[in-house]
Design a protein around this motif. Structure first.
Motif, PDB file in Angstrom:
ATOM      1  N   HIS A 101       0.802  -1.222   0.000  1.00 35.58           N
ATOM      2  CA  HIS A 101       0.000   0.000   0.000  1.00 35.58           C
ATOM      3  C   HIS A 101       0.839   1.279   0.000  1.00 35.58           C
ATOM      4  CE1 HIS A 101      -3.397  -2.596   0.761  1.00 35.58           C
ATOM      5  NE2 HIS A 101      -2.784  -3.102   1.814  1.00 35.58           N
ATOM      6  N   GLY A 102       2.178   1.149   0.043  1.00 32.28           N
ATOM      7  CA  GLY A 102       3.040   2.328   0.197  1.00 32.28           C
ATOM      8  C   GLY A 102       2.921   3.296  -0.969  1.00 32.28           C
ATOM      9  N   TYR A 103       2.943   4.576  -0.630  1.00 25.80           N
ATOM     10  CA  TYR A 103       2.760   5.652  -1.615  1.00 25.80           C
ATOM     11  C   TYR A 103       3.699   5.505  -2.812  1.00 25.80           C
ATOM     12  CZ  TYR A 103       2.664  10.413  -3.425  1.00 25.80           C
ATOM     13  OH  TYR A 103       2.558  11.504  -4.236  1.00 25.80           O
ATOM     14  N   TYR A 104       5.019   5.360  -2.537  1.00 29.39           N
ATOM     15  CA  TYR A 104       5.985   5.329  -3.643  1.00 29.39           C
ATOM     16  C   TYR A 104       5.933   4.019  -4.418  1.00 29.39           C
ATOM     17  CZ  TYR A 104       8.191   9.711  -2.454  1.00 29.39           C
ATOM     18  OH  TYR A 104       8.434  11.036  -2.243  1.00 29.39           O
ATOM     19  N   LEU A 105       5.406   2.955  -3.798  1.00 26.93           N
ATOM     20  CA  LEU A 105       5.421   1.664  -4.488  1.00 26.93           C
ATOM     21  C   LEU A 105       4.210   1.462  -5.374  1.00 26.93           C
ATOM     22  CD1 LEU A 105       7.215   1.391  -1.762  1.00 26.93           C
ATOM     23  CD2 LEU A 105       7.567  -0.848  -2.780  1.00 26.93           C
ATOM     24  N   THR A 106       3.199   2.307  -5.201  1.00 28.89           N
ATOM     25  CA  THR A 106       1.954   2.076  -5.929  1.00 28.89           C
ATOM     26  C   THR A 106       1.718   3.064  -7.063  1.00 28.89           C
ATOM     27  OG1 THR A 106       0.842   3.415  -4.266  1.00 28.89           O
ATOM     28  CG2 THR A 106       0.762   1.027  -3.970  1.00 28.89           C
ATOM     29  N   ARG A 107       2.601   4.036  -7.243  1.00 23.40           N
ATOM     30  CA  ARG A 107       2.313   5.067  -8.247  1.00 23.40           C
ATOM     31  C   ARG A 107       3.562   5.838  -8.640  1.00 23.40           C
ATOM     32  NH1 ARG A 107      -1.700   7.614  -4.724  1.00 23.40           N
ATOM     33  NH2 ARG A 107      -1.295   5.724  -3.535  1.00 23.40           N
ATOM     34  N   ASP A 108       3.446   6.609  -9.713  1.00 21.76           N
ATOM     35  CA  ASP A 108       4.424   7.627 -10.063  1.00 21.76           C
ATOM     36  C   ASP A 108       3.838   8.958  -9.593  1.00 21.76           C
ATOM     37  OD1 ASP A 108       5.885   9.651 -11.161  1.00 21.76           O
ATOM     38  OD2 ASP A 108       5.937   8.845 -13.191  1.00 21.76           O
ATOM     39  N   PRO A 109       4.366   9.527  -8.513  1.00 20.11           N
ATOM     40  CA  PRO A 109       3.731  10.707  -7.913  1.00 20.11           C
ATOM     41  C   PRO A 109       4.083  12.026  -8.586  1.00 20.11           C
ATOM     42  CG  PRO A 109       5.637  10.078  -6.615  1.00 20.11           C
ATOM     43  CD  PRO A 109       5.549   9.077  -7.753  1.00 20.11           C
ATOM     44  N   LEU A 110       4.982  11.984  -9.566  1.00 18.81           N
ATOM     45  CA  LEU A 110       5.524  13.227 -10.110  1.00 18.81           C
ATOM     46  C   LEU A 110       4.684  13.776 -11.253  1.00 18.81           C
ATOM     47  CD1 LEU A 110       9.126  11.885 -10.051  1.00 18.81           C
ATOM     48  CD2 LEU A 110       8.462  14.011  -8.931  1.00 18.81           C
ATOM     49  N   GLY A 111       4.716  15.085 -11.419  1.00 18.13           N
ATOM     50  CA  GLY A 111       4.140  15.704 -12.612  1.00 18.13           C
ATOM     51  C   GLY A 111       2.709  16.164 -12.443  1.00 18.13           C
ATOM     52  N   ALA A 112       2.157  16.663 -13.546  1.00 19.36           N
ATOM     53  CA  ALA A 112       0.856  17.334 -13.514  1.00 19.36           C
ATOM     54  C   ALA A 112      -0.250  16.418 -13.002  1.00 19.36           C
ATOM     55  CB  ALA A 112       0.515  17.846 -14.905  1.00 19.36           C
ATOM     56  N   ALA A 113      -0.219  15.133 -13.394  1.00 18.47           N
ATOM     57  CA  ALA A 113      -1.292  14.216 -12.979  1.00 18.47           C
ATOM     58  C   ALA A 113      -1.032  13.654 -11.583  1.00 18.47           C
ATOM     59  CB  ALA A 113      -1.400  13.079 -13.978  1.00 18.47           C
ATOM     60  N   PRO A 152       9.278  -0.230  -7.672  1.00 18.08           N
ATOM     61  CA  PRO A 152       9.273  -0.878  -8.995  1.00 18.08           C
ATOM     62  C   PRO A 152       8.668   0.021 -10.067  1.00 18.08           C
ATOM     63  CG  PRO A 152       8.147  -2.256  -7.333  1.00 18.08           C
ATOM     64  CD  PRO A 152       8.467  -0.944  -6.686  1.00 18.08           C
ATOM     65  N   THR A 153       7.655   0.797  -9.727  1.00 20.44           N
ATOM     66  CA  THR A 153       7.027   1.700 -10.702  1.00 20.44           C
ATOM     67  C   THR A 153       8.042   2.716 -11.211  1.00 20.44           C
ATOM     68  OG1 THR A 153       5.075   1.545  -9.299  1.00 20.44           O
ATOM     69  CG2 THR A 153       5.004   3.189 -11.050  1.00 20.44           C
ATOM     70  N   LEU A 154       8.786   3.322 -10.269  1.00 21.07           N
ATOM     71  CA  LEU A 154       9.750   4.344 -10.688  1.00 21.07           C
ATOM     72  C   LEU A 154      10.975   3.711 -11.338  1.00 21.07           C
ATOM     73  CD1 LEU A 154       9.204   6.882  -7.807  1.00 21.07           C
ATOM     74  CD2 LEU A 154       8.643   7.185 -10.213  1.00 21.07           C
ATOM     75  N   ARG A 155      11.363   2.505 -10.915  1.00 17.47           N
ATOM     76  CA  ARG A 155      12.473   1.823 -11.603  1.00 17.47           C
ATOM     77  C   ARG A 155      12.144   1.639 -13.083  1.00 17.47           C
ATOM     78  NH1 ARG A 155      15.782  -2.935  -8.512  1.00 17.47           N
ATOM     79  NH2 ARG A 155      16.349  -1.753  -6.649  1.00 17.47           N
ATOM     80  N   ALA A 156      10.892   1.319 -13.379  1.00 18.59           N
ATOM     81  CA  ALA A 156      10.499   1.115 -14.782  1.00 18.59           C
ATOM     82  C   ALA A 156      10.631   2.422 -15.559  1.00 18.59           C
ATOM     83  CB  ALA A 156       9.072   0.580 -14.844  1.00 18.59           C
ATOM     84  N   ALA A 157      10.214   3.538 -14.965  1.00 20.57           N
ATOM     85  CA  ALA A 157      10.349   4.844 -15.633  1.00 20.57           C
ATOM     86  C   ALA A 157      11.829   5.189 -15.820  1.00 20.57           C
ATOM     87  CB  ALA A 157       9.649   5.927 -14.816  1.00 20.57           C
ATOM     88  N   GLN A 158      12.643   4.892 -14.809  1.00 23.67           N
ATOM     89  CA  GLN A 158      14.085   5.186 -14.888  1.00 23.67           C
ATOM     90  C   GLN A 158      14.743   4.384 -16.012  1.00 23.67           C
ATOM     91  OE1 GLN A 158      15.142   4.204 -10.826  1.00 23.67           O
ATOM     92  NE2 GLN A 158      13.749   5.789 -10.071  1.00 23.67           N
ATOM     93  N   ALA A 159      14.297   3.130 -16.197  1.00 23.19           N
ATOM     94  CA  ALA A 159      14.897   2.269 -17.224  1.00 23.19           C
ATOM     95  C   ALA A 159      14.617   2.816 -18.626  1.00 23.19           C
ATOM     96  CB  ALA A 159      14.365   0.845 -17.093  1.00 23.19           C
ATOM     97  N   VAL A 160      13.502   3.523 -18.789  1.00 19.77           N
ATOM     98  CA  VAL A 160      13.202   4.122 -20.089  1.00 19.77           C
ATOM     99  C   VAL A 160      14.157   5.298 -20.351  1.00 19.77           C
ATOM    100  CG1 VAL A 160      11.466   5.409 -21.410  1.00 19.77           C
ATOM    101  CG2 VAL A 160      10.782   3.425 -20.018  1.00 19.77           C
ATOM    102  N   ASN A 161      14.370   6.129 -19.337  1.00 21.11           N
ATOM    103  CA  ASN A 161      15.185   7.334 -19.524  1.00 21.11           C
ATOM    104  C   ASN A 161      16.689   7.083 -19.451  1.00 21.11           C
ATOM    105  OD1 ASN A 161      13.174   9.294 -19.988  1.00 21.11           O
ATOM    106  ND2 ASN A 161      12.610   9.212 -17.821  1.00 21.11           N
TER     107      ASN A 161
END
Ligand code: SAH
Length: 322
Positions: free
Chosen positions: A16-28, A95-104
């Motif tokens: 249920h952790g905030y950082y593990l369940t979403r990408d919190p950054l940006g307009a959305a 894991p959500t943010l790791r996936a975004a990092q792997a793209v960039n």
């Protein structure tokens, strides 16, 4: 439970952790960070990295809590042009943010904590990482220090205070103290590496020094770009606190602190903004707006601080303390 335990569960609970369940950054999302405002932020840090790298030789570039990897992508564009191609390490638990990092930054290697990154010369970056680590809060009340706790009453979650803790000191009634064992563990590991191999670190975050120390507790919540009640929606708001940069500088020998506005100005952000504005006339207003947000004292320029520290003998660091 302590505020630190509450923060740890809200932010990092595996399910249920905030950082593990979403990408919190940006307009959305819930908040925006400096690298997401403009490429100019990462580019100034890229120049910093290249200047320091020239004194170190081959190095690993390590980032704590890299978000979407935007800062690193901007840094690497600059360092590459200046002749450096470091190995890249990301310390990230989501894991959500790791996936975004792997793209960039596809060439990165991931670790769960700094201790997992191999020893050796490194330049370490951390932007808005420490403020996401759990912090304990203490209030000087009545017969001693009491720890602020989170409990449950008829209306749901509520704040409370522990029984008085052993030990007295000269602090005045009503004084607050914050202490983050998790942050101290990371700072100790950075200090160990600075002392043993030619390395440097740049920490950027919300925070204060003795010149602008707040009098109250600093934990705050953000949801959909607005302040929220930290006890509302556990796991659904970002929880952060303001870092004590004097305490951080004490943990890292030879560290110096300045504010983000001064740092970016010294690294040449004004010149870079003018250059970009000339190349992209349609973006002139957006660039001016980004420059203002990153550097103006009433925006990120003053509340955000920059700490630089390096191994003995590496000399004063660019943009800080000169
Ligand atoms: N530096 C990025 C993101 C800041 S948000 C930026 O400026 O945009 C905080 C980051 O720290 C996120 O990537 C989050 O997943 C990560 N993080 C939070 N707690 C962590 C921990 N204990 N260990 C490793 N990463 C953590």
């Amino acid at each position: 439970m302590s505020v630190a335990r509450f923060m740890q569960l809200c932010l990092s609970h595996p399910e249920h952790g905030y950082y593990l369940t979403r990408d919190p950054l940006g307009a959305a999302g819930d908040f925006i960070t400096a690298p997401e405002i403009s490429q100019m932020f990462g580019e100034m840090i890229g120049i910093w990295v290249a200047e320091v790298a020239a004194r170190i030789g081959p190095f690993a570039l390590v980032e704590l809590g890299p978000g979407r990897g935007t800062l690193m992508a901007d840094v690497l564009r600059v360092t590459k042009r200046l002749g450096h191609s470091p190995e890249v390490w990301f310390v990230e638990t989501s894991p959500t943010l790791r996936a975004a990092q792997a793209v960039n930054v596809p060439q990165a290697t991931w670790a769960n904590n700094l201790a997992e990154v191999p020893d050796g010369p490194m330049i370490l970056l951390a932007n808005e990482f420490f403020d996401a680590l759990p912090v304990r809060q203490f209030l000087r009340a009545g017969d001693g220090w009491r720890e602020r706790v989170v409990g449950v009453d008829n209306n749901g979650l509520s704040w409370g205070l522990s029984a008085a803790l052993p030990g007295r000191d000269a602090a005045i009634e009503g004084a607050w103290r914050e202490q983050s064992p998790a942050a101290e563990t990371v700072l100790d590991e950075i200090a160990r590496r600075l002392a043993t191999t030619a390395s440097a670190t740049l920490v950027i975050d919300y925070g204060y020094t003795r010149l602008d120390r707040p009098s109250g507790p600093t934990v705050q919540a953000m949801r959909a770009h607005a302040p929220a009640d930290p006890l509302s929606g556990p796991g659904h708001c970002d929880l952060t606190w303001l870092l004590d940069f004097d305490a951080m500088a004490q943990a890292l020998p030879g560290a110096a602190v300045t504010n983000q506005g001064a740092f970016l100005a010294r690294m040449g952000i004004g010149t870079r903004a003018a250059q970009l504005a000339e190349a992209r006339p349609k973006e002139v207003d957006a660039l001016a707006d980004a420059l203002e947000r990153l550097t103006a004292p009433d925006q990120m320029g003053h509340l955000f601080k920059v700490l630089g520290a390096a191994s003995p003998g590496l000399g004063p660091l660019p943009g800080i303390g000169d």
